[in-house]
Write an enzyme that holds these catalytic residues in place. Structure first.
Site, mmCIF file in Angstrom:
data_model
loop_
_atom_site.group_PDB
_atom_site.id
_atom_site.type_symbol
_atom_site.label_atom_id
_atom_site.label_comp_id
_atom_site.label_asym_id
_atom_site.label_seq_id
_atom_site.Cartn_x
_atom_site.Cartn_y
_atom_site.Cartn_z
ATOM 1 N N CYS A 119 -4.941 12.578 13.511
ATOM 2 C CA CYS A 119 -5.051 11.135 13.236
ATOM 3 C C CYS A 119 -4.991 10.422 14.579
ATOM 4 O O CYS A 119 -4.409 10.926 15.533
ATOM 5 C CB CYS A 119 -3.887 10.736 12.337
ATOM 6 S SG CYS A 119 -3.596 8.982 12.236
ATOM 7 N N ARG A 172 -8.437 -0.725 5.036
ATOM 8 C CA ARG A 172 -7.607 0.311 4.425
ATOM 9 C C ARG A 172 -6.247 -0.229 4.013
ATOM 10 O O ARG A 172 -5.605 0.278 3.107
ATOM 11 C CB ARG A 172 -7.413 1.475 5.398
ATOM 12 C CG ARG A 172 -8.725 2.190 5.764
ATOM 13 C CD ARG A 172 -8.426 3.449 6.483
ATOM 14 N NE ARG A 172 -7.359 4.138 5.801
ATOM 15 C CZ ARG A 172 -6.505 4.945 6.424
ATOM 16 N NH1 ARG A 172 -6.611 5.119 7.728
ATOM 17 N NH2 ARG A 172 -5.549 5.546 5.766
ATOM 18 N N LYS A 218 0.839 -1.208 0.000
ATOM 19 C CA LYS A 218 0.000 0.000 0.000
ATOM 20 C C LYS A 218 0.866 1.246 0.000
ATOM 21 O O LYS A 218 0.656 2.183 -0.773
ATOM 22 C CB LYS A 218 -0.903 0.021 1.239
ATOM 23 C CG LYS A 218 -1.544 1.381 1.525
ATOM 24 C CD LYS A 218 -2.410 1.342 2.757
ATOM 25 C CE LYS A 218 -1.686 1.489 4.057
ATOM 26 N NZ LYS A 218 -1.323 2.862 4.418
ATOM 27 N N ASN A 219 1.878 1.266 0.867
ATOM 28 C CA ASN A 219 2.675 2.485 1.055
ATOM 29 C C ASN A 219 3.691 2.723 -0.048
ATOM 30 O O ASN A 219 4.399 3.729 -0.021
ATOM 31 C CB ASN A 219 3.335 2.463 2.437
ATOM 32 C CG ASN A 219 2.294 2.592 3.524
ATOM 33 O OD1 ASN A 219 1.133 2.936 3.261
ATOM 34 N ND2 ASN A 219 2.672 2.313 4.753
ATOM 35 N N ASP A 236 4.872 0.382 12.287
ATOM 36 C CA ASP A 236 3.670 -0.276 11.768
ATOM 37 C C ASP A 236 3.579 -1.741 12.162
ATOM 38 O O ASP A 236 2.593 -2.404 11.836
ATOM 39 C CB ASP A 236 3.613 -0.158 10.239
ATOM 40 C CG ASP A 236 3.410 1.282 9.775
ATOM 41 O OD1 ASP A 236 3.593 1.548 8.575
ATOM 42 O OD2 ASP A 236 3.098 2.133 10.624
ATOM 43 N N ARG A 251 0.659 14.272 13.533
ATOM 44 C CA ARG A 251 1.105 14.068 12.142
ATOM 45 C C ARG A 251 1.071 15.341 11.304
ATOM 46 O O ARG A 251 0.379 15.384 10.263
ATOM 47 C CB ARG A 251 0.318 12.946 11.493
ATOM 48 C CG ARG A 251 0.437 11.633 12.263
ATOM 49 C CD ARG A 251 -0.242 10.486 11.581
ATOM 50 N NE ARG A 251 0.495 10.020 10.425
ATOM 51 C CZ ARG A 251 0.085 8.981 9.671
ATOM 52 N NH1 ARG A 251 -1.040 8.376 9.965
ATOM 53 N NH2 ARG A 251 0.800 8.587 8.649
HETATM 54 C C1 EPZ Z 1 4.298 6.752 6.569
HETATM 55 O O1 EPZ Z 1 3.484 7.794 7.114
HETATM 56 C C2 EPZ Z 1 3.388 5.533 6.424
HETATM 57 N N1 EPZ Z 1 2.279 5.880 5.551
HETATM 58 C C3 EPZ Z 1 2.866 5.147 7.806
HETATM 59 O O2 EPZ Z 1 2.107 3.945 7.668
HETATM 60 C C4 EPZ Z 1 4.036 4.849 8.710
HETATM 61 O O3 EPZ Z 1 3.565 4.607 10.005
HETATM 62 C C5 EPZ Z 1 4.990 6.052 8.757
HETATM 63 O O4 EPZ Z 1 5.392 6.427 7.441
HETATM 64 C C6 EPZ Z 1 6.242 5.754 9.555
HETATM 65 O O5 EPZ Z 1 6.905 4.640 9.084
HETATM 66 C C7 EPZ Z 1 2.487 5.893 4.205
HETATM 67 O O6 EPZ Z 1 3.561 5.670 3.686
HETATM 68 C C8 EPZ Z 1 1.298 6.224 3.357
HETATM 69 P P1 EPZ Z 1 6.194 10.172 8.714
HETATM 70 P P2 EPZ Z 1 4.007 9.305 7.153
HETATM 71 O O7 EPZ Z 1 6.015 11.445 7.992
HETATM 72 O O8 EPZ Z 1 4.873 9.576 5.990
HETATM 73 C C9 EPZ Z 1 6.434 13.468 12.139
HETATM 74 C C10 EPZ Z 1 0.275 2.514 7.884
HETATM 75 O O9 EPZ Z 1 -0.114 1.915 8.887
HETATM 76 N N2 EPZ Z 1 6.351 14.449 11.055
HETATM 77 O O10 EPZ Z 1 7.405 9.363 8.414
HETATM 78 O O11 EPZ Z 1 2.822 10.155 7.376
HETATM 79 C C11 EPZ Z 1 5.151 12.633 12.289
HETATM 80 O O12 EPZ Z 1 4.198 13.300 13.060
HETATM 81 C C12 EPZ Z 1 0.717 3.976 8.022
HETATM 82 O O13 EPZ Z 1 0.332 2.020 6.751
HETATM 83 C C13 EPZ Z 1 6.469 15.785 11.344
HETATM 84 O O14 EPZ Z 1 6.614 16.176 12.502
HETATM 85 O O15 EPZ Z 1 4.883 9.275 8.481
HETATM 86 C C14 EPZ Z 1 5.666 11.364 12.927
HETATM 87 O O16 EPZ Z 1 5.743 11.538 14.305
HETATM 88 C C15 EPZ Z 1 0.415 4.548 9.349
HETATM 89 N N3 EPZ Z 1 6.404 16.669 10.318
HETATM 90 C C16 EPZ Z 1 7.050 11.216 12.306
HETATM 91 O O17 EPZ Z 1 7.422 12.504 11.808
HETATM 92 C C17 EPZ Z 1 6.234 16.287 9.017
HETATM 93 O O18 EPZ Z 1 6.158 17.139 8.112
HETATM 94 C C18 EPZ Z 1 7.130 10.205 11.163
HETATM 95 O O19 EPZ Z 1 6.085 10.467 10.274
HETATM 96 C C19 EPZ Z 1 6.114 14.910 8.731
HETATM 97 C C20 EPZ Z 1 6.185 14.008 9.764
#
Ligand code: EPZ
Length: 422
Positions: free
Chosen positions: A119, A401, A22-23, A309, A124
């Protein structure tokens, strides 16, 4: 609304096929916006999130069609002009929709994309996405819940940018924006997830010039144009990991087919540490849950660290261990929602801040439980498989999802699991 009903205590045997990731599929499908024409993305799982992205591209004027046949293809026709807008109605159902922002800015020099909002697992924010796009020359305004972005001069320009924190979709968004920028971009402190690498491979197949994807420094030499994408996405390591944990539960012996072992090293290490046998076999990975698990301490981290995850699913295995384990969640600030539900099944877990102390119990007992997010719902299904009696999991729309017909895949392994109308 559906629920999943599991009769626990039945040993699992046999093999299960892992679907496409998916990702990886979501950003690769969004990458189609980088150039008009007929695109083909293969090995695309049939999931609610993929359908949501299809509707979003449809809203922009694209035509998205699921193709019949074993290659699991998705055909995306991008017209000469698109409506560069992602409305709240669609973005609110899937926050990953934000990955259309980079391609829209790169190709159309303007975009109006709804902010994703909060979320269940954490705040996020997308500040790093916006900071990276601004560094490439985009002018960004946040108004009425939307990101309103334009590119003065009509083309982004290459630059050097370091993310303050590692972000998967942030890296993907800025990388996609940079492929059509004027000049070279160097991105530092990038996410190293296999899905980021897979996206870069798809972009290079479109004619982009990218080096270093999969490491924390990515170099992108901007090009003037791209050709349509034609790419098969990687196997879903989180779905594979979920089945690996299912196989590690006491008394189970299953083979997870079409998964990539090198994408799962941190998880395999912990599953072996908990006493299960994990073997590489020609079709993928065989896992045998031999007796009561051993306690293991786990700390989630960006790849190649232990994936957040998989935190909830591994917690289920450790809730049955012969001793106590500490699970520390460092990526998301609110990702222990499943704990309360596992307590309802007889687990013994206390949470203090980022750490959950899991005191292993000899067994779980079935009960009605409520899913709160995608991976929490998968953990509740696993707990139901291990528990004595019947477990009913409500709000399984979370599960749909990210897992393709998981109850059918589990049933083929001998599980007594079914989906019923709640
Ligand atoms: C991706 O989400 C995945 N989703 C998530 O999978 C996964 O949990 C996550 O990466 C971490 O591995 C997809 O790829 C579609 P991040 P993403 O930006 O990109 C903070 C699932 O179950 N952050 O790496 O949204 C954020 O709040 C899902 O399939 C900021 O502060 O995650 C978090 O604490 C859930 N500012 C951390 O970084 C930003 O601009 C990592 O988030 C972006 C992120």
């Amino acid at each position: 609304m559906d629920k999943i009903v599991v009769e626990g205590g039945v040993p699992l045997r046999g093999s299960v096929n892992v679907s496409g990731a998916k990702n990886a599929a979501l950003p690769v499908i969004a990458a189609a916006l980088l150039t008009e024409g007929d695109h083909l993305v293969q090995n695309v799982p049939d999931l609610a999130d993929v359908r949501t992205l299809g509707r979003l591209l449809g809203h922009m004027g694209c035509r998205v069609e699921r193709l019949p046949g074993p290659r699991r293809g998705l055909a995306v026709r991008v017209p000469v002009t698109v409506l560069p807008e992602a409305p709240y109605e669609l973005v609110k159902t899937m926050r990953a929709s934000v990955v259309v922002l980079g391609p829209l800015l790169a190709r159309w020099s303007g975009a109006r994309v709804s902010l994703p909002g909060g979320c269940a697992i954490g705040a996020r924010p997308i500040d790093q996405h916006l900071k990276g796009l601004a560094a490439l020359g985009a002018e960004i305004r946040l108004e009425h819940g939307y990101v309103d972005a334009t590119v003065p001069g009509g083309r982004l320009r290459g630059t050097a940018f370091a993310f303050d924190g590692v972000t998967v979709t942030g890296t993907e968004n800025v990388m996609m924006a940079a492929v059509l920028a004027r000049g070279e971009t160097v991105l530092r402190n990038c996410a190293r997830e296999p899905e980021v690498k897979d996206l870069a491979d798809a972009l290079c197949a479109m004619g982009a010039r990218i080096e270093g994807a999969g490491t924390d420094e990515i170099r992108i030499a901007g090009v003037d144009s791209l050709r349509p994408v034609n790419h098969a996405v990687i196997a879903d390591r989180i779905e594979a990991g979920t089945f690996l944990v299912a196989g590690a539960l006491p008394g189970n012996d299953i083979t997870v087919r079409h998964c990539v072992a090198t994408h799962l090293e941190a998880l395999i290490d912990k599953v072996r540490g908990a006493g299960a046998e994990v073997r590489e076999v020609p079709e993928g990975l065989r896992v045998i849950g031999d007796g009561r698990p051993r306690p293991v301490d786990v700390r989630t981290a960006p790849h190649p660290g232990f994936p957040t995850d998989m935190q909830a699913q591994l917690m289920v295995l450790l809730s049955l261990a012969d001793g106590s384990s500490r699970i520390t969640e460092t990526v998301f600030e609110n990702r222990f929602m499943h704990v309360q539900e596992l307590l309802r099944l007889g687990a013994d877990i206390t949470v203090e801040g980022k750490m959950a102390l899991v005191r292993g119990v000899p067994g779980l007992s079935g009960a009605p439980v409520m899913a709160s997010d995608l991976r929490a719902s998968a953990a509740l299904v696993l707990a139901g498989l291990a528990a004595q009696g019947t477990t009913e999991i409500l709000r399984v729309y979370h599960l749909d999802r990210g897992y393709e017909r998981i109850e059918e895949k589990l049933a083929r392994l001998g599980a007594r699991v079914r989906r019923v109308k709640a």
